[in-house]
Design a protein around this motif. Sequence first.
Motif, PDB file in Angstrom:
ATOM      1  N   PRO A 185       0.800  -1.230   0.000  1.00 42.67           N
ATOM      2  CA  PRO A 185       0.000   0.000   0.000  1.00 42.67           C
ATOM      3  C   PRO A 185       0.831   1.276   0.000  1.00 42.67           C
ATOM      4  O   PRO A 185       0.330   2.339  -0.390  1.00 42.67           O
ATOM      5  N   ALA A 186       2.086   1.192   0.417  1.00 37.71           N
ATOM      6  CA  ALA A 186       2.926   2.391   0.396  1.00 37.71           C
ATOM      7  C   ALA A 186       3.101   2.920  -1.024  1.00 37.71           C
ATOM      8  O   ALA A 186       3.324   4.121  -1.220  1.00 37.71           O
ATOM      9  N   ARG A 187       2.985   2.050  -2.001  1.00 40.02           N
ATOM     10  CA  ARG A 187       3.155   2.462  -3.397  1.00 40.02           C
ATOM     11  C   ARG A 187       2.116   3.498  -3.801  1.00 40.02           C
ATOM     12  O   ARG A 187       2.390   4.406  -4.588  1.00 40.02           O
ATOM     13  N   TYR A 188       0.895   3.338  -3.276  1.00 47.38           N
ATOM     14  CA  TYR A 188      -0.171   4.263  -3.675  1.00 47.38           C
ATOM     15  C   TYR A 188      -0.678   5.127  -2.514  1.00 47.38           C
ATOM     16  O   TYR A 188      -1.697   5.792  -2.640  1.00 47.38           O
ATOM     17  N   SER A 189       0.048   5.150  -1.411  1.00 45.23           N
ATOM     18  CA  SER A 189      -0.404   5.968  -0.282  1.00 45.23           C
ATOM     19  C   SER A 189      -0.438   7.462  -0.606  1.00 45.23           C
ATOM     20  O   SER A 189      -1.330   8.171  -0.100  1.00 45.23           O
ATOM     21  N   PRO A 190       0.468   8.013  -1.456  1.00 46.54           N
ATOM     22  CA  PRO A 190       0.325   9.431  -1.810  1.00 46.54           C
ATOM     23  C   PRO A 190      -0.993   9.724  -2.540  1.00 46.54           C
ATOM     24  O   PRO A 190      -1.584  10.796  -2.371  1.00 46.54           O
ATOM     25  N   TRP A 191      -1.443   8.778  -3.338  1.00 48.70           N
ATOM     26  CA  TRP A 191      -2.719   8.912  -4.047  1.00 48.70           C
ATOM     27  C   TRP A 191      -3.881   8.939  -3.062  1.00 48.70           C
ATOM     28  O   TRP A 191      -4.781   9.780  -3.162  1.00 48.70           O
ATOM     29  N   LEU A 192      -3.854   8.029  -2.077  1.00 50.33           N
ATOM     30  CA  LEU A 192      -4.901   8.027  -1.055  1.00 50.33           C
ATOM     31  C   LEU A 192      -4.912   9.353  -0.306  1.00 50.33           C
ATOM     32  O   LEU A 192      -5.986   9.930  -0.053  1.00 50.33           O
ATOM     33  N   THR A 193      -3.730   9.858   0.041  1.00 47.99           N
ATOM     34  CA  THR A 193      -3.658  11.135   0.743  1.00 47.99           C
ATOM     35  C   THR A 193      -4.239  12.258  -0.107  1.00 47.99           C
ATOM     36  O   THR A 193      -4.980  13.119   0.397  1.00 47.99           O
ATOM     37  N   ARG A 194      -3.913  12.240  -1.392  1.00 49.39           N
ATOM     38  CA  ARG A 194      -4.433  13.279  -2.291  1.00 49.39           C
ATOM     39  C   ARG A 194      -5.949  13.236  -2.345  1.00 49.39           C
ATOM     40  O   ARG A 194      -6.626  14.279  -2.276  1.00 49.39           O
ATOM     41  N   LEU A 195      -6.534  12.031  -2.470  1.00 48.42           N
ATOM     42  CA  LEU A 195      -7.986  11.917  -2.543  1.00 48.42           C
ATOM     43  C   LEU A 195      -8.632  12.314  -1.223  1.00 48.42           C
ATOM     44  O   LEU A 195      -9.664  13.002  -1.209  1.00 48.42           O
ATOM     45  N   ALA A 196      -8.041  11.898  -0.116  1.00 45.13           N
ATOM     46  CA  ALA A 196      -8.595  12.256   1.183  1.00 45.13           C
ATOM     47  C   ALA A 196      -8.569  13.767   1.388  1.00 45.13           C
ATOM     48  O   ALA A 196      -9.532  14.351   1.905  1.00 45.13           O
ATOM     49  N   ASP A 197      -7.476  14.398   0.980  1.00 45.19           N
ATOM     50  CA  ASP A 197      -7.382  15.854   1.102  1.00 45.19           C
ATOM     51  C   ASP A 197      -8.417  16.542   0.217  1.00 45.19           C
ATOM     52  O   ASP A 197      -9.042  17.537   0.619  1.00 45.19           O
ATOM     53  N   SER A 198      -8.607  16.009  -0.991  1.00 38.59           N
ATOM     54  CA  SER A 198      -9.594  16.595  -1.903  1.00 38.59           C
ATOM     55  C   SER A 198     -11.007  16.447  -1.352  1.00 38.59           C
ATOM     56  O   SER A 198     -11.826  17.380  -1.418  1.00 38.59           O
ATOM     57  N   ALA A 199     -11.302  15.270  -0.786  1.00 39.14           N
ATOM     58  CA  ALA A 199     -12.620  15.048  -0.197  1.00 39.14           C
ATOM     59  C   ALA A 199     -12.848  15.985   0.982  1.00 39.14           C
ATOM     60  O   ALA A 199     -13.932  16.574   1.128  1.00 39.14           O
ATOM     61  N   ALA A 200     -11.842  16.146   1.817  1.00 43.42           N
ATOM     62  CA  ALA A 200     -11.964  17.041   2.965  1.00 43.42           C
ATOM     63  C   ALA A 200     -12.180  18.482   2.520  1.00 43.42           C
ATOM     64  O   ALA A 200     -12.977  19.222   3.123  1.00 43.42           O
ATOM     65  N   ALA A 201     -11.469  18.897   1.469  1.00 45.77           N
ATOM     66  CA  ALA A 201     -11.636  20.259   0.960  1.00 45.77           C
ATOM     67  C   ALA A 201     -13.040  20.472   0.410  1.00 45.77           C
ATOM     68  O   ALA A 201     -13.642  21.536   0.606  1.00 45.77           O
ATOM     69  N   ALA A 202     -13.581  19.449  -0.274  1.00 48.64           N
ATOM     70  CA  ALA A 202     -14.941  19.561  -0.807  1.00 48.64           C
ATOM     71  C   ALA A 202     -15.956  19.674   0.315  1.00 48.64           C
ATOM     72  O   ALA A 202     -16.902  20.470   0.242  1.00 48.64           O
ATOM     73  N   ILE A 203     -15.757  18.894   1.371  1.00 51.41           N
ATOM     74  CA  ILE A 203     -16.669  18.956   2.517  1.00 51.41           C
ATOM     75  C   ILE A 203     -16.599  20.332   3.173  1.00 51.41           C
ATOM     76  O   ILE A 203     -17.627  20.940   3.513  1.00 51.41           O
ATOM     77  N   ALA A 204     -15.381  20.840   3.341  1.00 49.16           N
ATOM     78  CA  ALA A 204     -15.229  22.170   3.943  1.00 49.16           C
ATOM     79  C   ALA A 204     -15.857  23.246   3.068  1.00 49.16           C
ATOM     80  O   ALA A 204     -16.455  24.207   3.563  1.00 49.16           O
ATOM     81  N   GLY A 205     -15.742  23.075   1.742  1.00 49.74           N
ATOM     82  CA  GLY A 205     -16.304  24.057   0.827  1.00 49.74           C
ATOM     83  C   GLY A 205     -17.814  24.083   0.803  1.00 49.74           C
ATOM     84  O   GLY A 205     -18.421  25.060   0.339  1.00 49.74           O
ATOM     85  N   ASP A 206     -18.438  23.012   1.306  1.00 50.06           N
ATOM     86  CA  ASP A 206     -19.907  22.952   1.336  1.00 50.06           C
ATOM     87  C   ASP A 206     -20.503  23.728   2.505  1.00 50.06           C
ATOM     88  O   ASP A 206     -21.707  23.981   2.527  1.00 50.06           O
ATOM     89  N   ALA A 207     -19.688  24.046   3.482  1.00 46.17           N
ATOM     90  CA  ALA A 207     -20.212  24.557   4.746  1.00 46.17           C
ATOM     91  C   ALA A 207     -21.111  25.769   4.555  1.00 46.17           C
ATOM     92  O   ALA A 207     -22.160  25.892   5.200  1.00 46.17           O
ATOM     93  N   GLU A 208     -20.739  26.663   3.645  1.00 47.28           N
ATOM     94  CA  GLU A 208     -21.504  27.897   3.472  1.00 47.28           C
ATOM     95  C   GLU A 208     -22.915  27.618   2.974  1.00 47.28           C
ATOM     96  O   GLU A 208     -23.898  28.149   3.513  1.00 47.28           O
ATOM     97  N   LEU A 209     -23.028  26.763   1.936  1.00 47.06           N
ATOM     98  CA  LEU A 209     -24.358  26.490   1.387  1.00 47.06           C
ATOM     99  C   LEU A 209     -25.190  25.611   2.318  1.00 47.06           C
ATOM    100  O   LEU A 209     -26.413  25.729   2.352  1.00 47.06           O
ATOM    101  N   LEU A 210     -24.534  24.709   3.061  1.00 47.67           N
ATOM    102  CA  LEU A 210     -25.273  23.872   3.999  1.00 47.67           C
ATOM    103  C   LEU A 210     -25.877  24.687   5.142  1.00 47.67           C
ATOM    104  O   LEU A 210     -26.795  24.229   5.823  1.00 47.67           O
ATOM    105  N   ALA A 211     -25.370  25.902   5.335  1.00 49.15           N
ATOM    106  CA  ALA A 211     -25.906  26.783   6.373  1.00 49.15           C
ATOM    107  C   ALA A 211     -26.478  28.069   5.782  1.00 49.15           C
ATOM    108  O   ALA A 211     -26.716  29.033   6.513  1.00 49.15           O
TER     109      ALA A 211
END
Length: 548
Positions: A332-358
């Motif tokens: 899994p270390a071979r693709y762990s940077p990819w997982l980190t990138r996707l997790a960061d992107s997902a977190a950014a999308a969730i954070a970006g929703d905060a304004e419209l969700l409220a």
Amino acid sequence: MDPAKHAGDVAVAVAKAYGIETMFTLSGGHVFPLYDGAVHEGLPIMDVRHEQSAVFAAEATARLTRKPGLAVLTAGPGVTNGVSGAATAHFNSSPVVIMGGRAPRSRWGSGALQEMDHPPLFQPITKLAFTAGSADSVGQDVETAFRTAVAPQRGPVFLDFYMDDLFSPAPEHLATTMSPSPLEPDTDALARIARLLREAERPVLVYGSDVWMDRAEQAAVDFAEAWRLPVIPNGQGRGILPAGHDLLVTRARGIAFGQADLVIVVGTPLDFRLGYGWFGGKDGAPPAKVVHLADAPSQLAGHIGLAGSAAGDLSLVLWGLAAACDEAGVNPARYSPWLTRLADSAAAAIAGDAELLAAESTPIHPMRIYGELAKVLADDAVVIGDGGDFVSYAGKYVEPRRPGGWLDPGPYGCLGTGLGYSIAARIARPSSQVVLLLGDGAAGFSLMDVDTLVRHKLPVVMVCGNNGMWGLEKHPMQLLYGYDVAADLQPQCRYDQVVTALGGGGELVTEPSQIGPALRRAFDSGVPYMVNIATDPEIAYPRNTTGI
């Protein structure tokens, strides 16, 4: 032969042997012996206001309990009203048995009431559609129907009975309900897939509904966690990895599918929901290799070239693939940077929703509704989607915390499933919240079955996103032609008053600040309750044209 037993008794006894706990129906004289059999056998009868709801309820029962569901339809129009439900069950691979009445054998061909040969209508959308051979064969015929429905790949079966056969004496039938041995996957195929994963740098794992239906959710969690693979769920795959899990990257779906070099799809078709299996190729990335894992060979994709495939019981498939990965030296270390990138992107999308969700804007943005709903949903809630644009937001913003808590119409996309699904969910999960998310268009298909909820004391919270239009059609038609037709509904139509007129509760919400209190009143009411929310008609759910 027990002279007291008629064919209806025998049919119901066999159904109960296969785990049937509720008969969903709308009253009709052609099937009275089946009702009589239910009374004799102590099988609860749930009567609805439209036959489509009976079949949708049977299908939802199958999908929530992972046991077969039963709908009983009277002859002619009763049966034809169930066709859309059968088609939905077909596309969802749901094990449903639909029993139909049929004009009497003794009058067949002479123009009896509702005389119609039903099985040809159902043959393209069922695993099997047939007529019972005689009163003496009813027990075996019903067993054939259930055994066929539950065998891999699961699916609906239609069986009808001549009316006079049902009323006739029939021999008892001892059902043989032993499950077939699970299908073992090809170990060589799994080894080839493991080698693909060993070489991958940007893998993605997709879990679909059959992972849940195969009872493979623990094997799915174990496999994803052991090999640290980013996961995107599809259909009833939602909730297998709970909301907040570090491998769940649903909100990075566009990047994941657009730039992956290997996509392993488990337990779901490579249909329009997954871009027909065409992954990768975005932002300079080459096309991804695609692996398809299914619980029956017939379900493996044939319309695209696959880099690998395997079929079998999905727990065995995933356990076998885990062992193959270990042997192949997947790291899994071979693709762990990819997982980190996707997790960061997902977190950014969730954070970006905060304004419209409220958002406090009026008219209400649909996202605001989901911001409020998230505050009151319990971990074991069953959330049901029946609609277009409004329910599309649910697919993005409602992340189940447990498996088996999400229902939508599936790839057939049939509106009107909601009330039938809600009836079944309340019966199957009596202590859980049941929330039906309705578009105002979808509400018009089945809202009369609120009467069923009321009569049978089945509390359900209904949330209607009411933008006064067929949103999936109006906005695209304007884009294509510069105008739209046949796409408008009555603005702020009082669907909530329909619910109250039928004996439930409800209210119209027009301001964002009213949403949270209204939802809490709905959950506290203990009755079928609609929160009818007027949403902004100018807001369209953002879509692309790829199916991804």
